[in-house]
Scaffold this active site. Structure first.
Site, mmCIF file in Angstrom:
data_model
loop_
_atom_site.group_PDB
_atom_site.id
_atom_site.type_symbol
_atom_site.label_atom_id
_atom_site.label_comp_id
_atom_site.label_asym_id
_atom_site.label_seq_id
_atom_site.Cartn_x
_atom_site.Cartn_y
_atom_site.Cartn_z
ATOM 1 N N GLY A 173 18.084 45.502 24.379
ATOM 2 C CA GLY A 173 17.258 46.679 24.671
ATOM 3 C C GLY A 173 15.787 46.310 24.656
ATOM 4 C CD GLU A 209 27.079 45.809 48.312
ATOM 5 O OE1 GLU A 209 25.980 46.262 47.971
ATOM 6 O OE2 GLU A 209 27.787 45.119 47.558
ATOM 7 C CE LYS A 265 30.002 43.044 37.055
ATOM 8 N NZ LYS A 265 29.914 43.057 38.529
#
Ligand code: M6R
Length: 614
Positions: free
Chosen positions: A104, A487, A609
């Site tokens: 974080g 994409e 990811k």
């Protein structure tokens, strides 16, 4: 992004932690470290780069320095400061008694740092985390108890954190805390685990407690105590974890990405099972908690997502507007959150996320929730923070996706959007039945059409080899395949670092055409349908500027012969369902170019990811 693994029990902690961290490697990181705590002693080891560098250092250590049965480990994805040894976690205080690993961002670290420096704290890294280490150490001097020190410190921290903290004078406990970053506690017998994600601990236990925001936990070998934001002890809620360890195997494929591309026919079957039986039966979506009456009141749909999930959302806009007639906006979550978005109780807000942990999307959803909109989450992680915020949940059931480049989750998101759209259309009777029946019929044939592409990829491999030395690419399409172009370009740049951009084909002549010459290949998606001739004309314009042209088409046309340098044919498919086939060609092309160039396909540089920071 960053990964956390903590262990307390009877095993050698270093083994459990390194193995756990290796299962989190796929999430992306650039340095690693571990703290091992035993007999009032703490040993910290860190290394920039891959986990193998840290393992090499540990291999050279004396056994007595690494045989502790308690420790915390971390893989760091740099946010504040370069990926150096000094910036790697665990971080510590002046006397090195306390160690911390953190995921974080501590947003107020710059405010806290000068105060701590005045108190004598010496900072040796550029990280925000080191501020938390010194802050907790100071609280510890006062409270003489690690739990109380963490409880007091977190009240002074702003931002996002998942922590594990140890202190050498309390070698029987790890303190964990969370706010806006995932953390789970794996429950074992005579041992307990802490991790930022399930794969790190699934080999050891299938039972876990999901920490909620603002909770702090005290974890010992045989006890786990959870405290809420008022420091009140609360009951443990132990849940069963959803993964099998086998999911992390490449199953004989060279890379996870290739395996995941090949899983797509089954992924489609998984999405459709129990929801779409045949073209004559209505779509069933038990988890969508909106009845006919509520659905008919919806006058606006907003889709919020990031990256690949955003592209799935763009396809969703085409099908939702086409089949339901409800105006649909799609926006990157990071844009949605910093403006006054117009939404109310008649707005359906759809959040799409593979991981369910993307910080930007979580913030956007919380913002929409405040406006009383119905929140529908499409995610691959039923156990994620986003799923927990959902009024309606549409799990995509794609199975764990290890490759950083999303492929099968995109397919599952697309299919979920088709199914959701048909569900809404059938409930509000927005479209005549025949059209919907045709689409349902086609969706059911998708797995075999995908298999026919995947069973013969030689042509795509040859094209990949031929074009792998180009430094730039343009992808063009129109209509519902414009998101496919976006994409496809994203896939290529993510894993090969080639500069690839997707454009609506009609936009070429408004600027990008200036870049065209023989060094700029153009990949065009040409589907039989209303925009086919238009895309063909745009291809002619590109050819006239000597660009090399690659076509992806479902249509045999004599006109292709002298126009395209290379061509990939896909099975017959209607325009509206075609994004589900076209994208597989683009995924394979990106994969083979990257593989041919010898890049790290599954863990591309700089990427993570699950992006848990805003
Ligand atoms: O987990 P999410 O779907 O919310 O993630 C969003 C993006 O970070 C993600 O799609 C990213 O663009 C992938 N690397 C795409 O391959």
């Amino acid at each position: 992004m960053c990964g956390i693994v903590g262990y307390i029990g009877k095993k050698r902690a270093v083994d459990v932690i390194l193995k756990g961290l290796s299962y989190l490697e796929y999430r992306g990181y650039d340095s690693a470290g571990i703290a091992l705590i035993s007999n009032n002693n703490t040993n910290i080891f860190k290394a920039p780069g891959k986990l193998s560098n840290l393992k090499e250092i540990l291999c050279l250590e004396k056994e007595e320095n690494i045989n502790a049965t308690m420790g915390i480990g971390h893989t760091r994805w740099a946010t504040h400061g370069l990926p150096t040894e000094a910036n790697a976690h665990p971080h510590s205080c002046n006397c090195k008694s306390l160690t911390i690993v953190h995921n974080g961002i501590i947003e107020n670290y710059k405010d806290l740092k000068p105060e701590l420096e005045k108190k004598g704290c010496k900072f040796i890294s550029q990280t925000d985390t080191e501020v938390a280490a010194h802050l907790i150490a100071h609280e510890f001097e006062d409270k003489k108890d690690l739990l109380k020190a963490v409880q007091s410190a977190v009240k002074k921290l702003k931002g996002a954190y998942a922590f594990c903290v140890t202190h050498k004078s309390m070698p029987d406990r790890i303190i964990a805390a969370r706010k806006n970053a995932p953390l789970i506690i794996g429950v074992g017998e005579g041992e307990n685990f802490i991790a930022s994600d399930i794969p790190a601990i699934i080999e050891y236990t299938k039972k876990a407690i999901y920490l909620s925001d603002n909770q702090v936990a005290e974890i010992k070998t045989d006890s786990i105590k959870i405290y809420d934001e008022n420091d009140t002890l609360i009951a443990n809620k132990v849940e069963n974890l959803p993964f099998e360890p086998i999911a992390l195997s490449k199953m004989g494929y060279k890379h996870f990405m290739l395996k995941e591309i090949h899983e797509q026919p089954d992924v489609v079957r998984n999405v459709l099972v129990d929801k779409l039986h045949d073209e004559d039966t209505k779509v069933i979506l038990d988890d969508v908690k909106l009845n006919k009456e509520q659905l008919s009141k919806i006058n606006r749909i907003q889709i919020i997502a990031c990256g690949t999930s955003l592209h799935a959302g763009l396809v969703g806009k085409y099908i939702l507007e086409e089949l339901t007639g409800i105006p649909t906006d799609v926006e990157a979550s990071s844009e949605y959150i910093y403006r006054n978005t117009i939404a109310d109780e008649n707005t359906l807000v759809i959040g799409i996320s593979q991981s369910g942990e993307t910080a930007d999307t979580i913030t956007a959803i919380k913002q929409a929730k405040e406006k009383n909109s119905h929140i529908l989450i499409i995610t691959n992680r039923k156990d994620s923070a986003m799923a927990r915020l959902a009024d309606s949940l549409l799990p995509i059931n794609a199975g764990i996706e290890v490759s950083v480049a999303a492929t099968k989750s995109y397919m599952a998101q697309l299919l979920s959007l088709y199914i959701l759209t048909i569900f809404i259309a059938e409930n509000i009777n927005s479209k005549e039945n025949g059209h919907i029946k045709d689409i349902k019929k086609e969706l059911l044939t998708l797995p075999s059409k995908l298999e026919s592409i995947l069973n013969d990829t030689k042509n795509i491999e040859n094209i990949a080899k031929k074009y792998s030395s180009f430094k730039n690419f343009i992808f063009i399409a129109r209509g519902i395949n414009y998101p496919s172009a976006l994409e496809g370009a994203l896939k290529l740049k993510e894993i090969s670092y080639i500069n690839a951009t997707g454009y609506p084909a009609g936009e070429l002549k408004h600027g990008p055409i200036a870049m065209l010459d023989e060094t700029m290949p153009v990949l065009a998606i040409l589907n039989e349908g209303i925009v086919y001739d238009k895309v063909l004309s745009n291809c002619e314009e590109a050819k006239a500027r000597q660009a090399k042209l690659i076509g992806v088409t479902n249509f045999i046309d004599e006109k292709h012969k002298n126009l395209f340098d290379d061509m990939v044919s896909i099975p017959e498919i209607s325009d509206i369902v075609s994004p589900a086939l076209n994208i597989v060609v683009l995924q394979l092309l990106a994969y083979h170019i990257s593989e041919y160039l010898g890049k790290d396909v599954d863990q591309p540089r700089n990427l993570a990811k699950s992006v848990t920071v805003e």
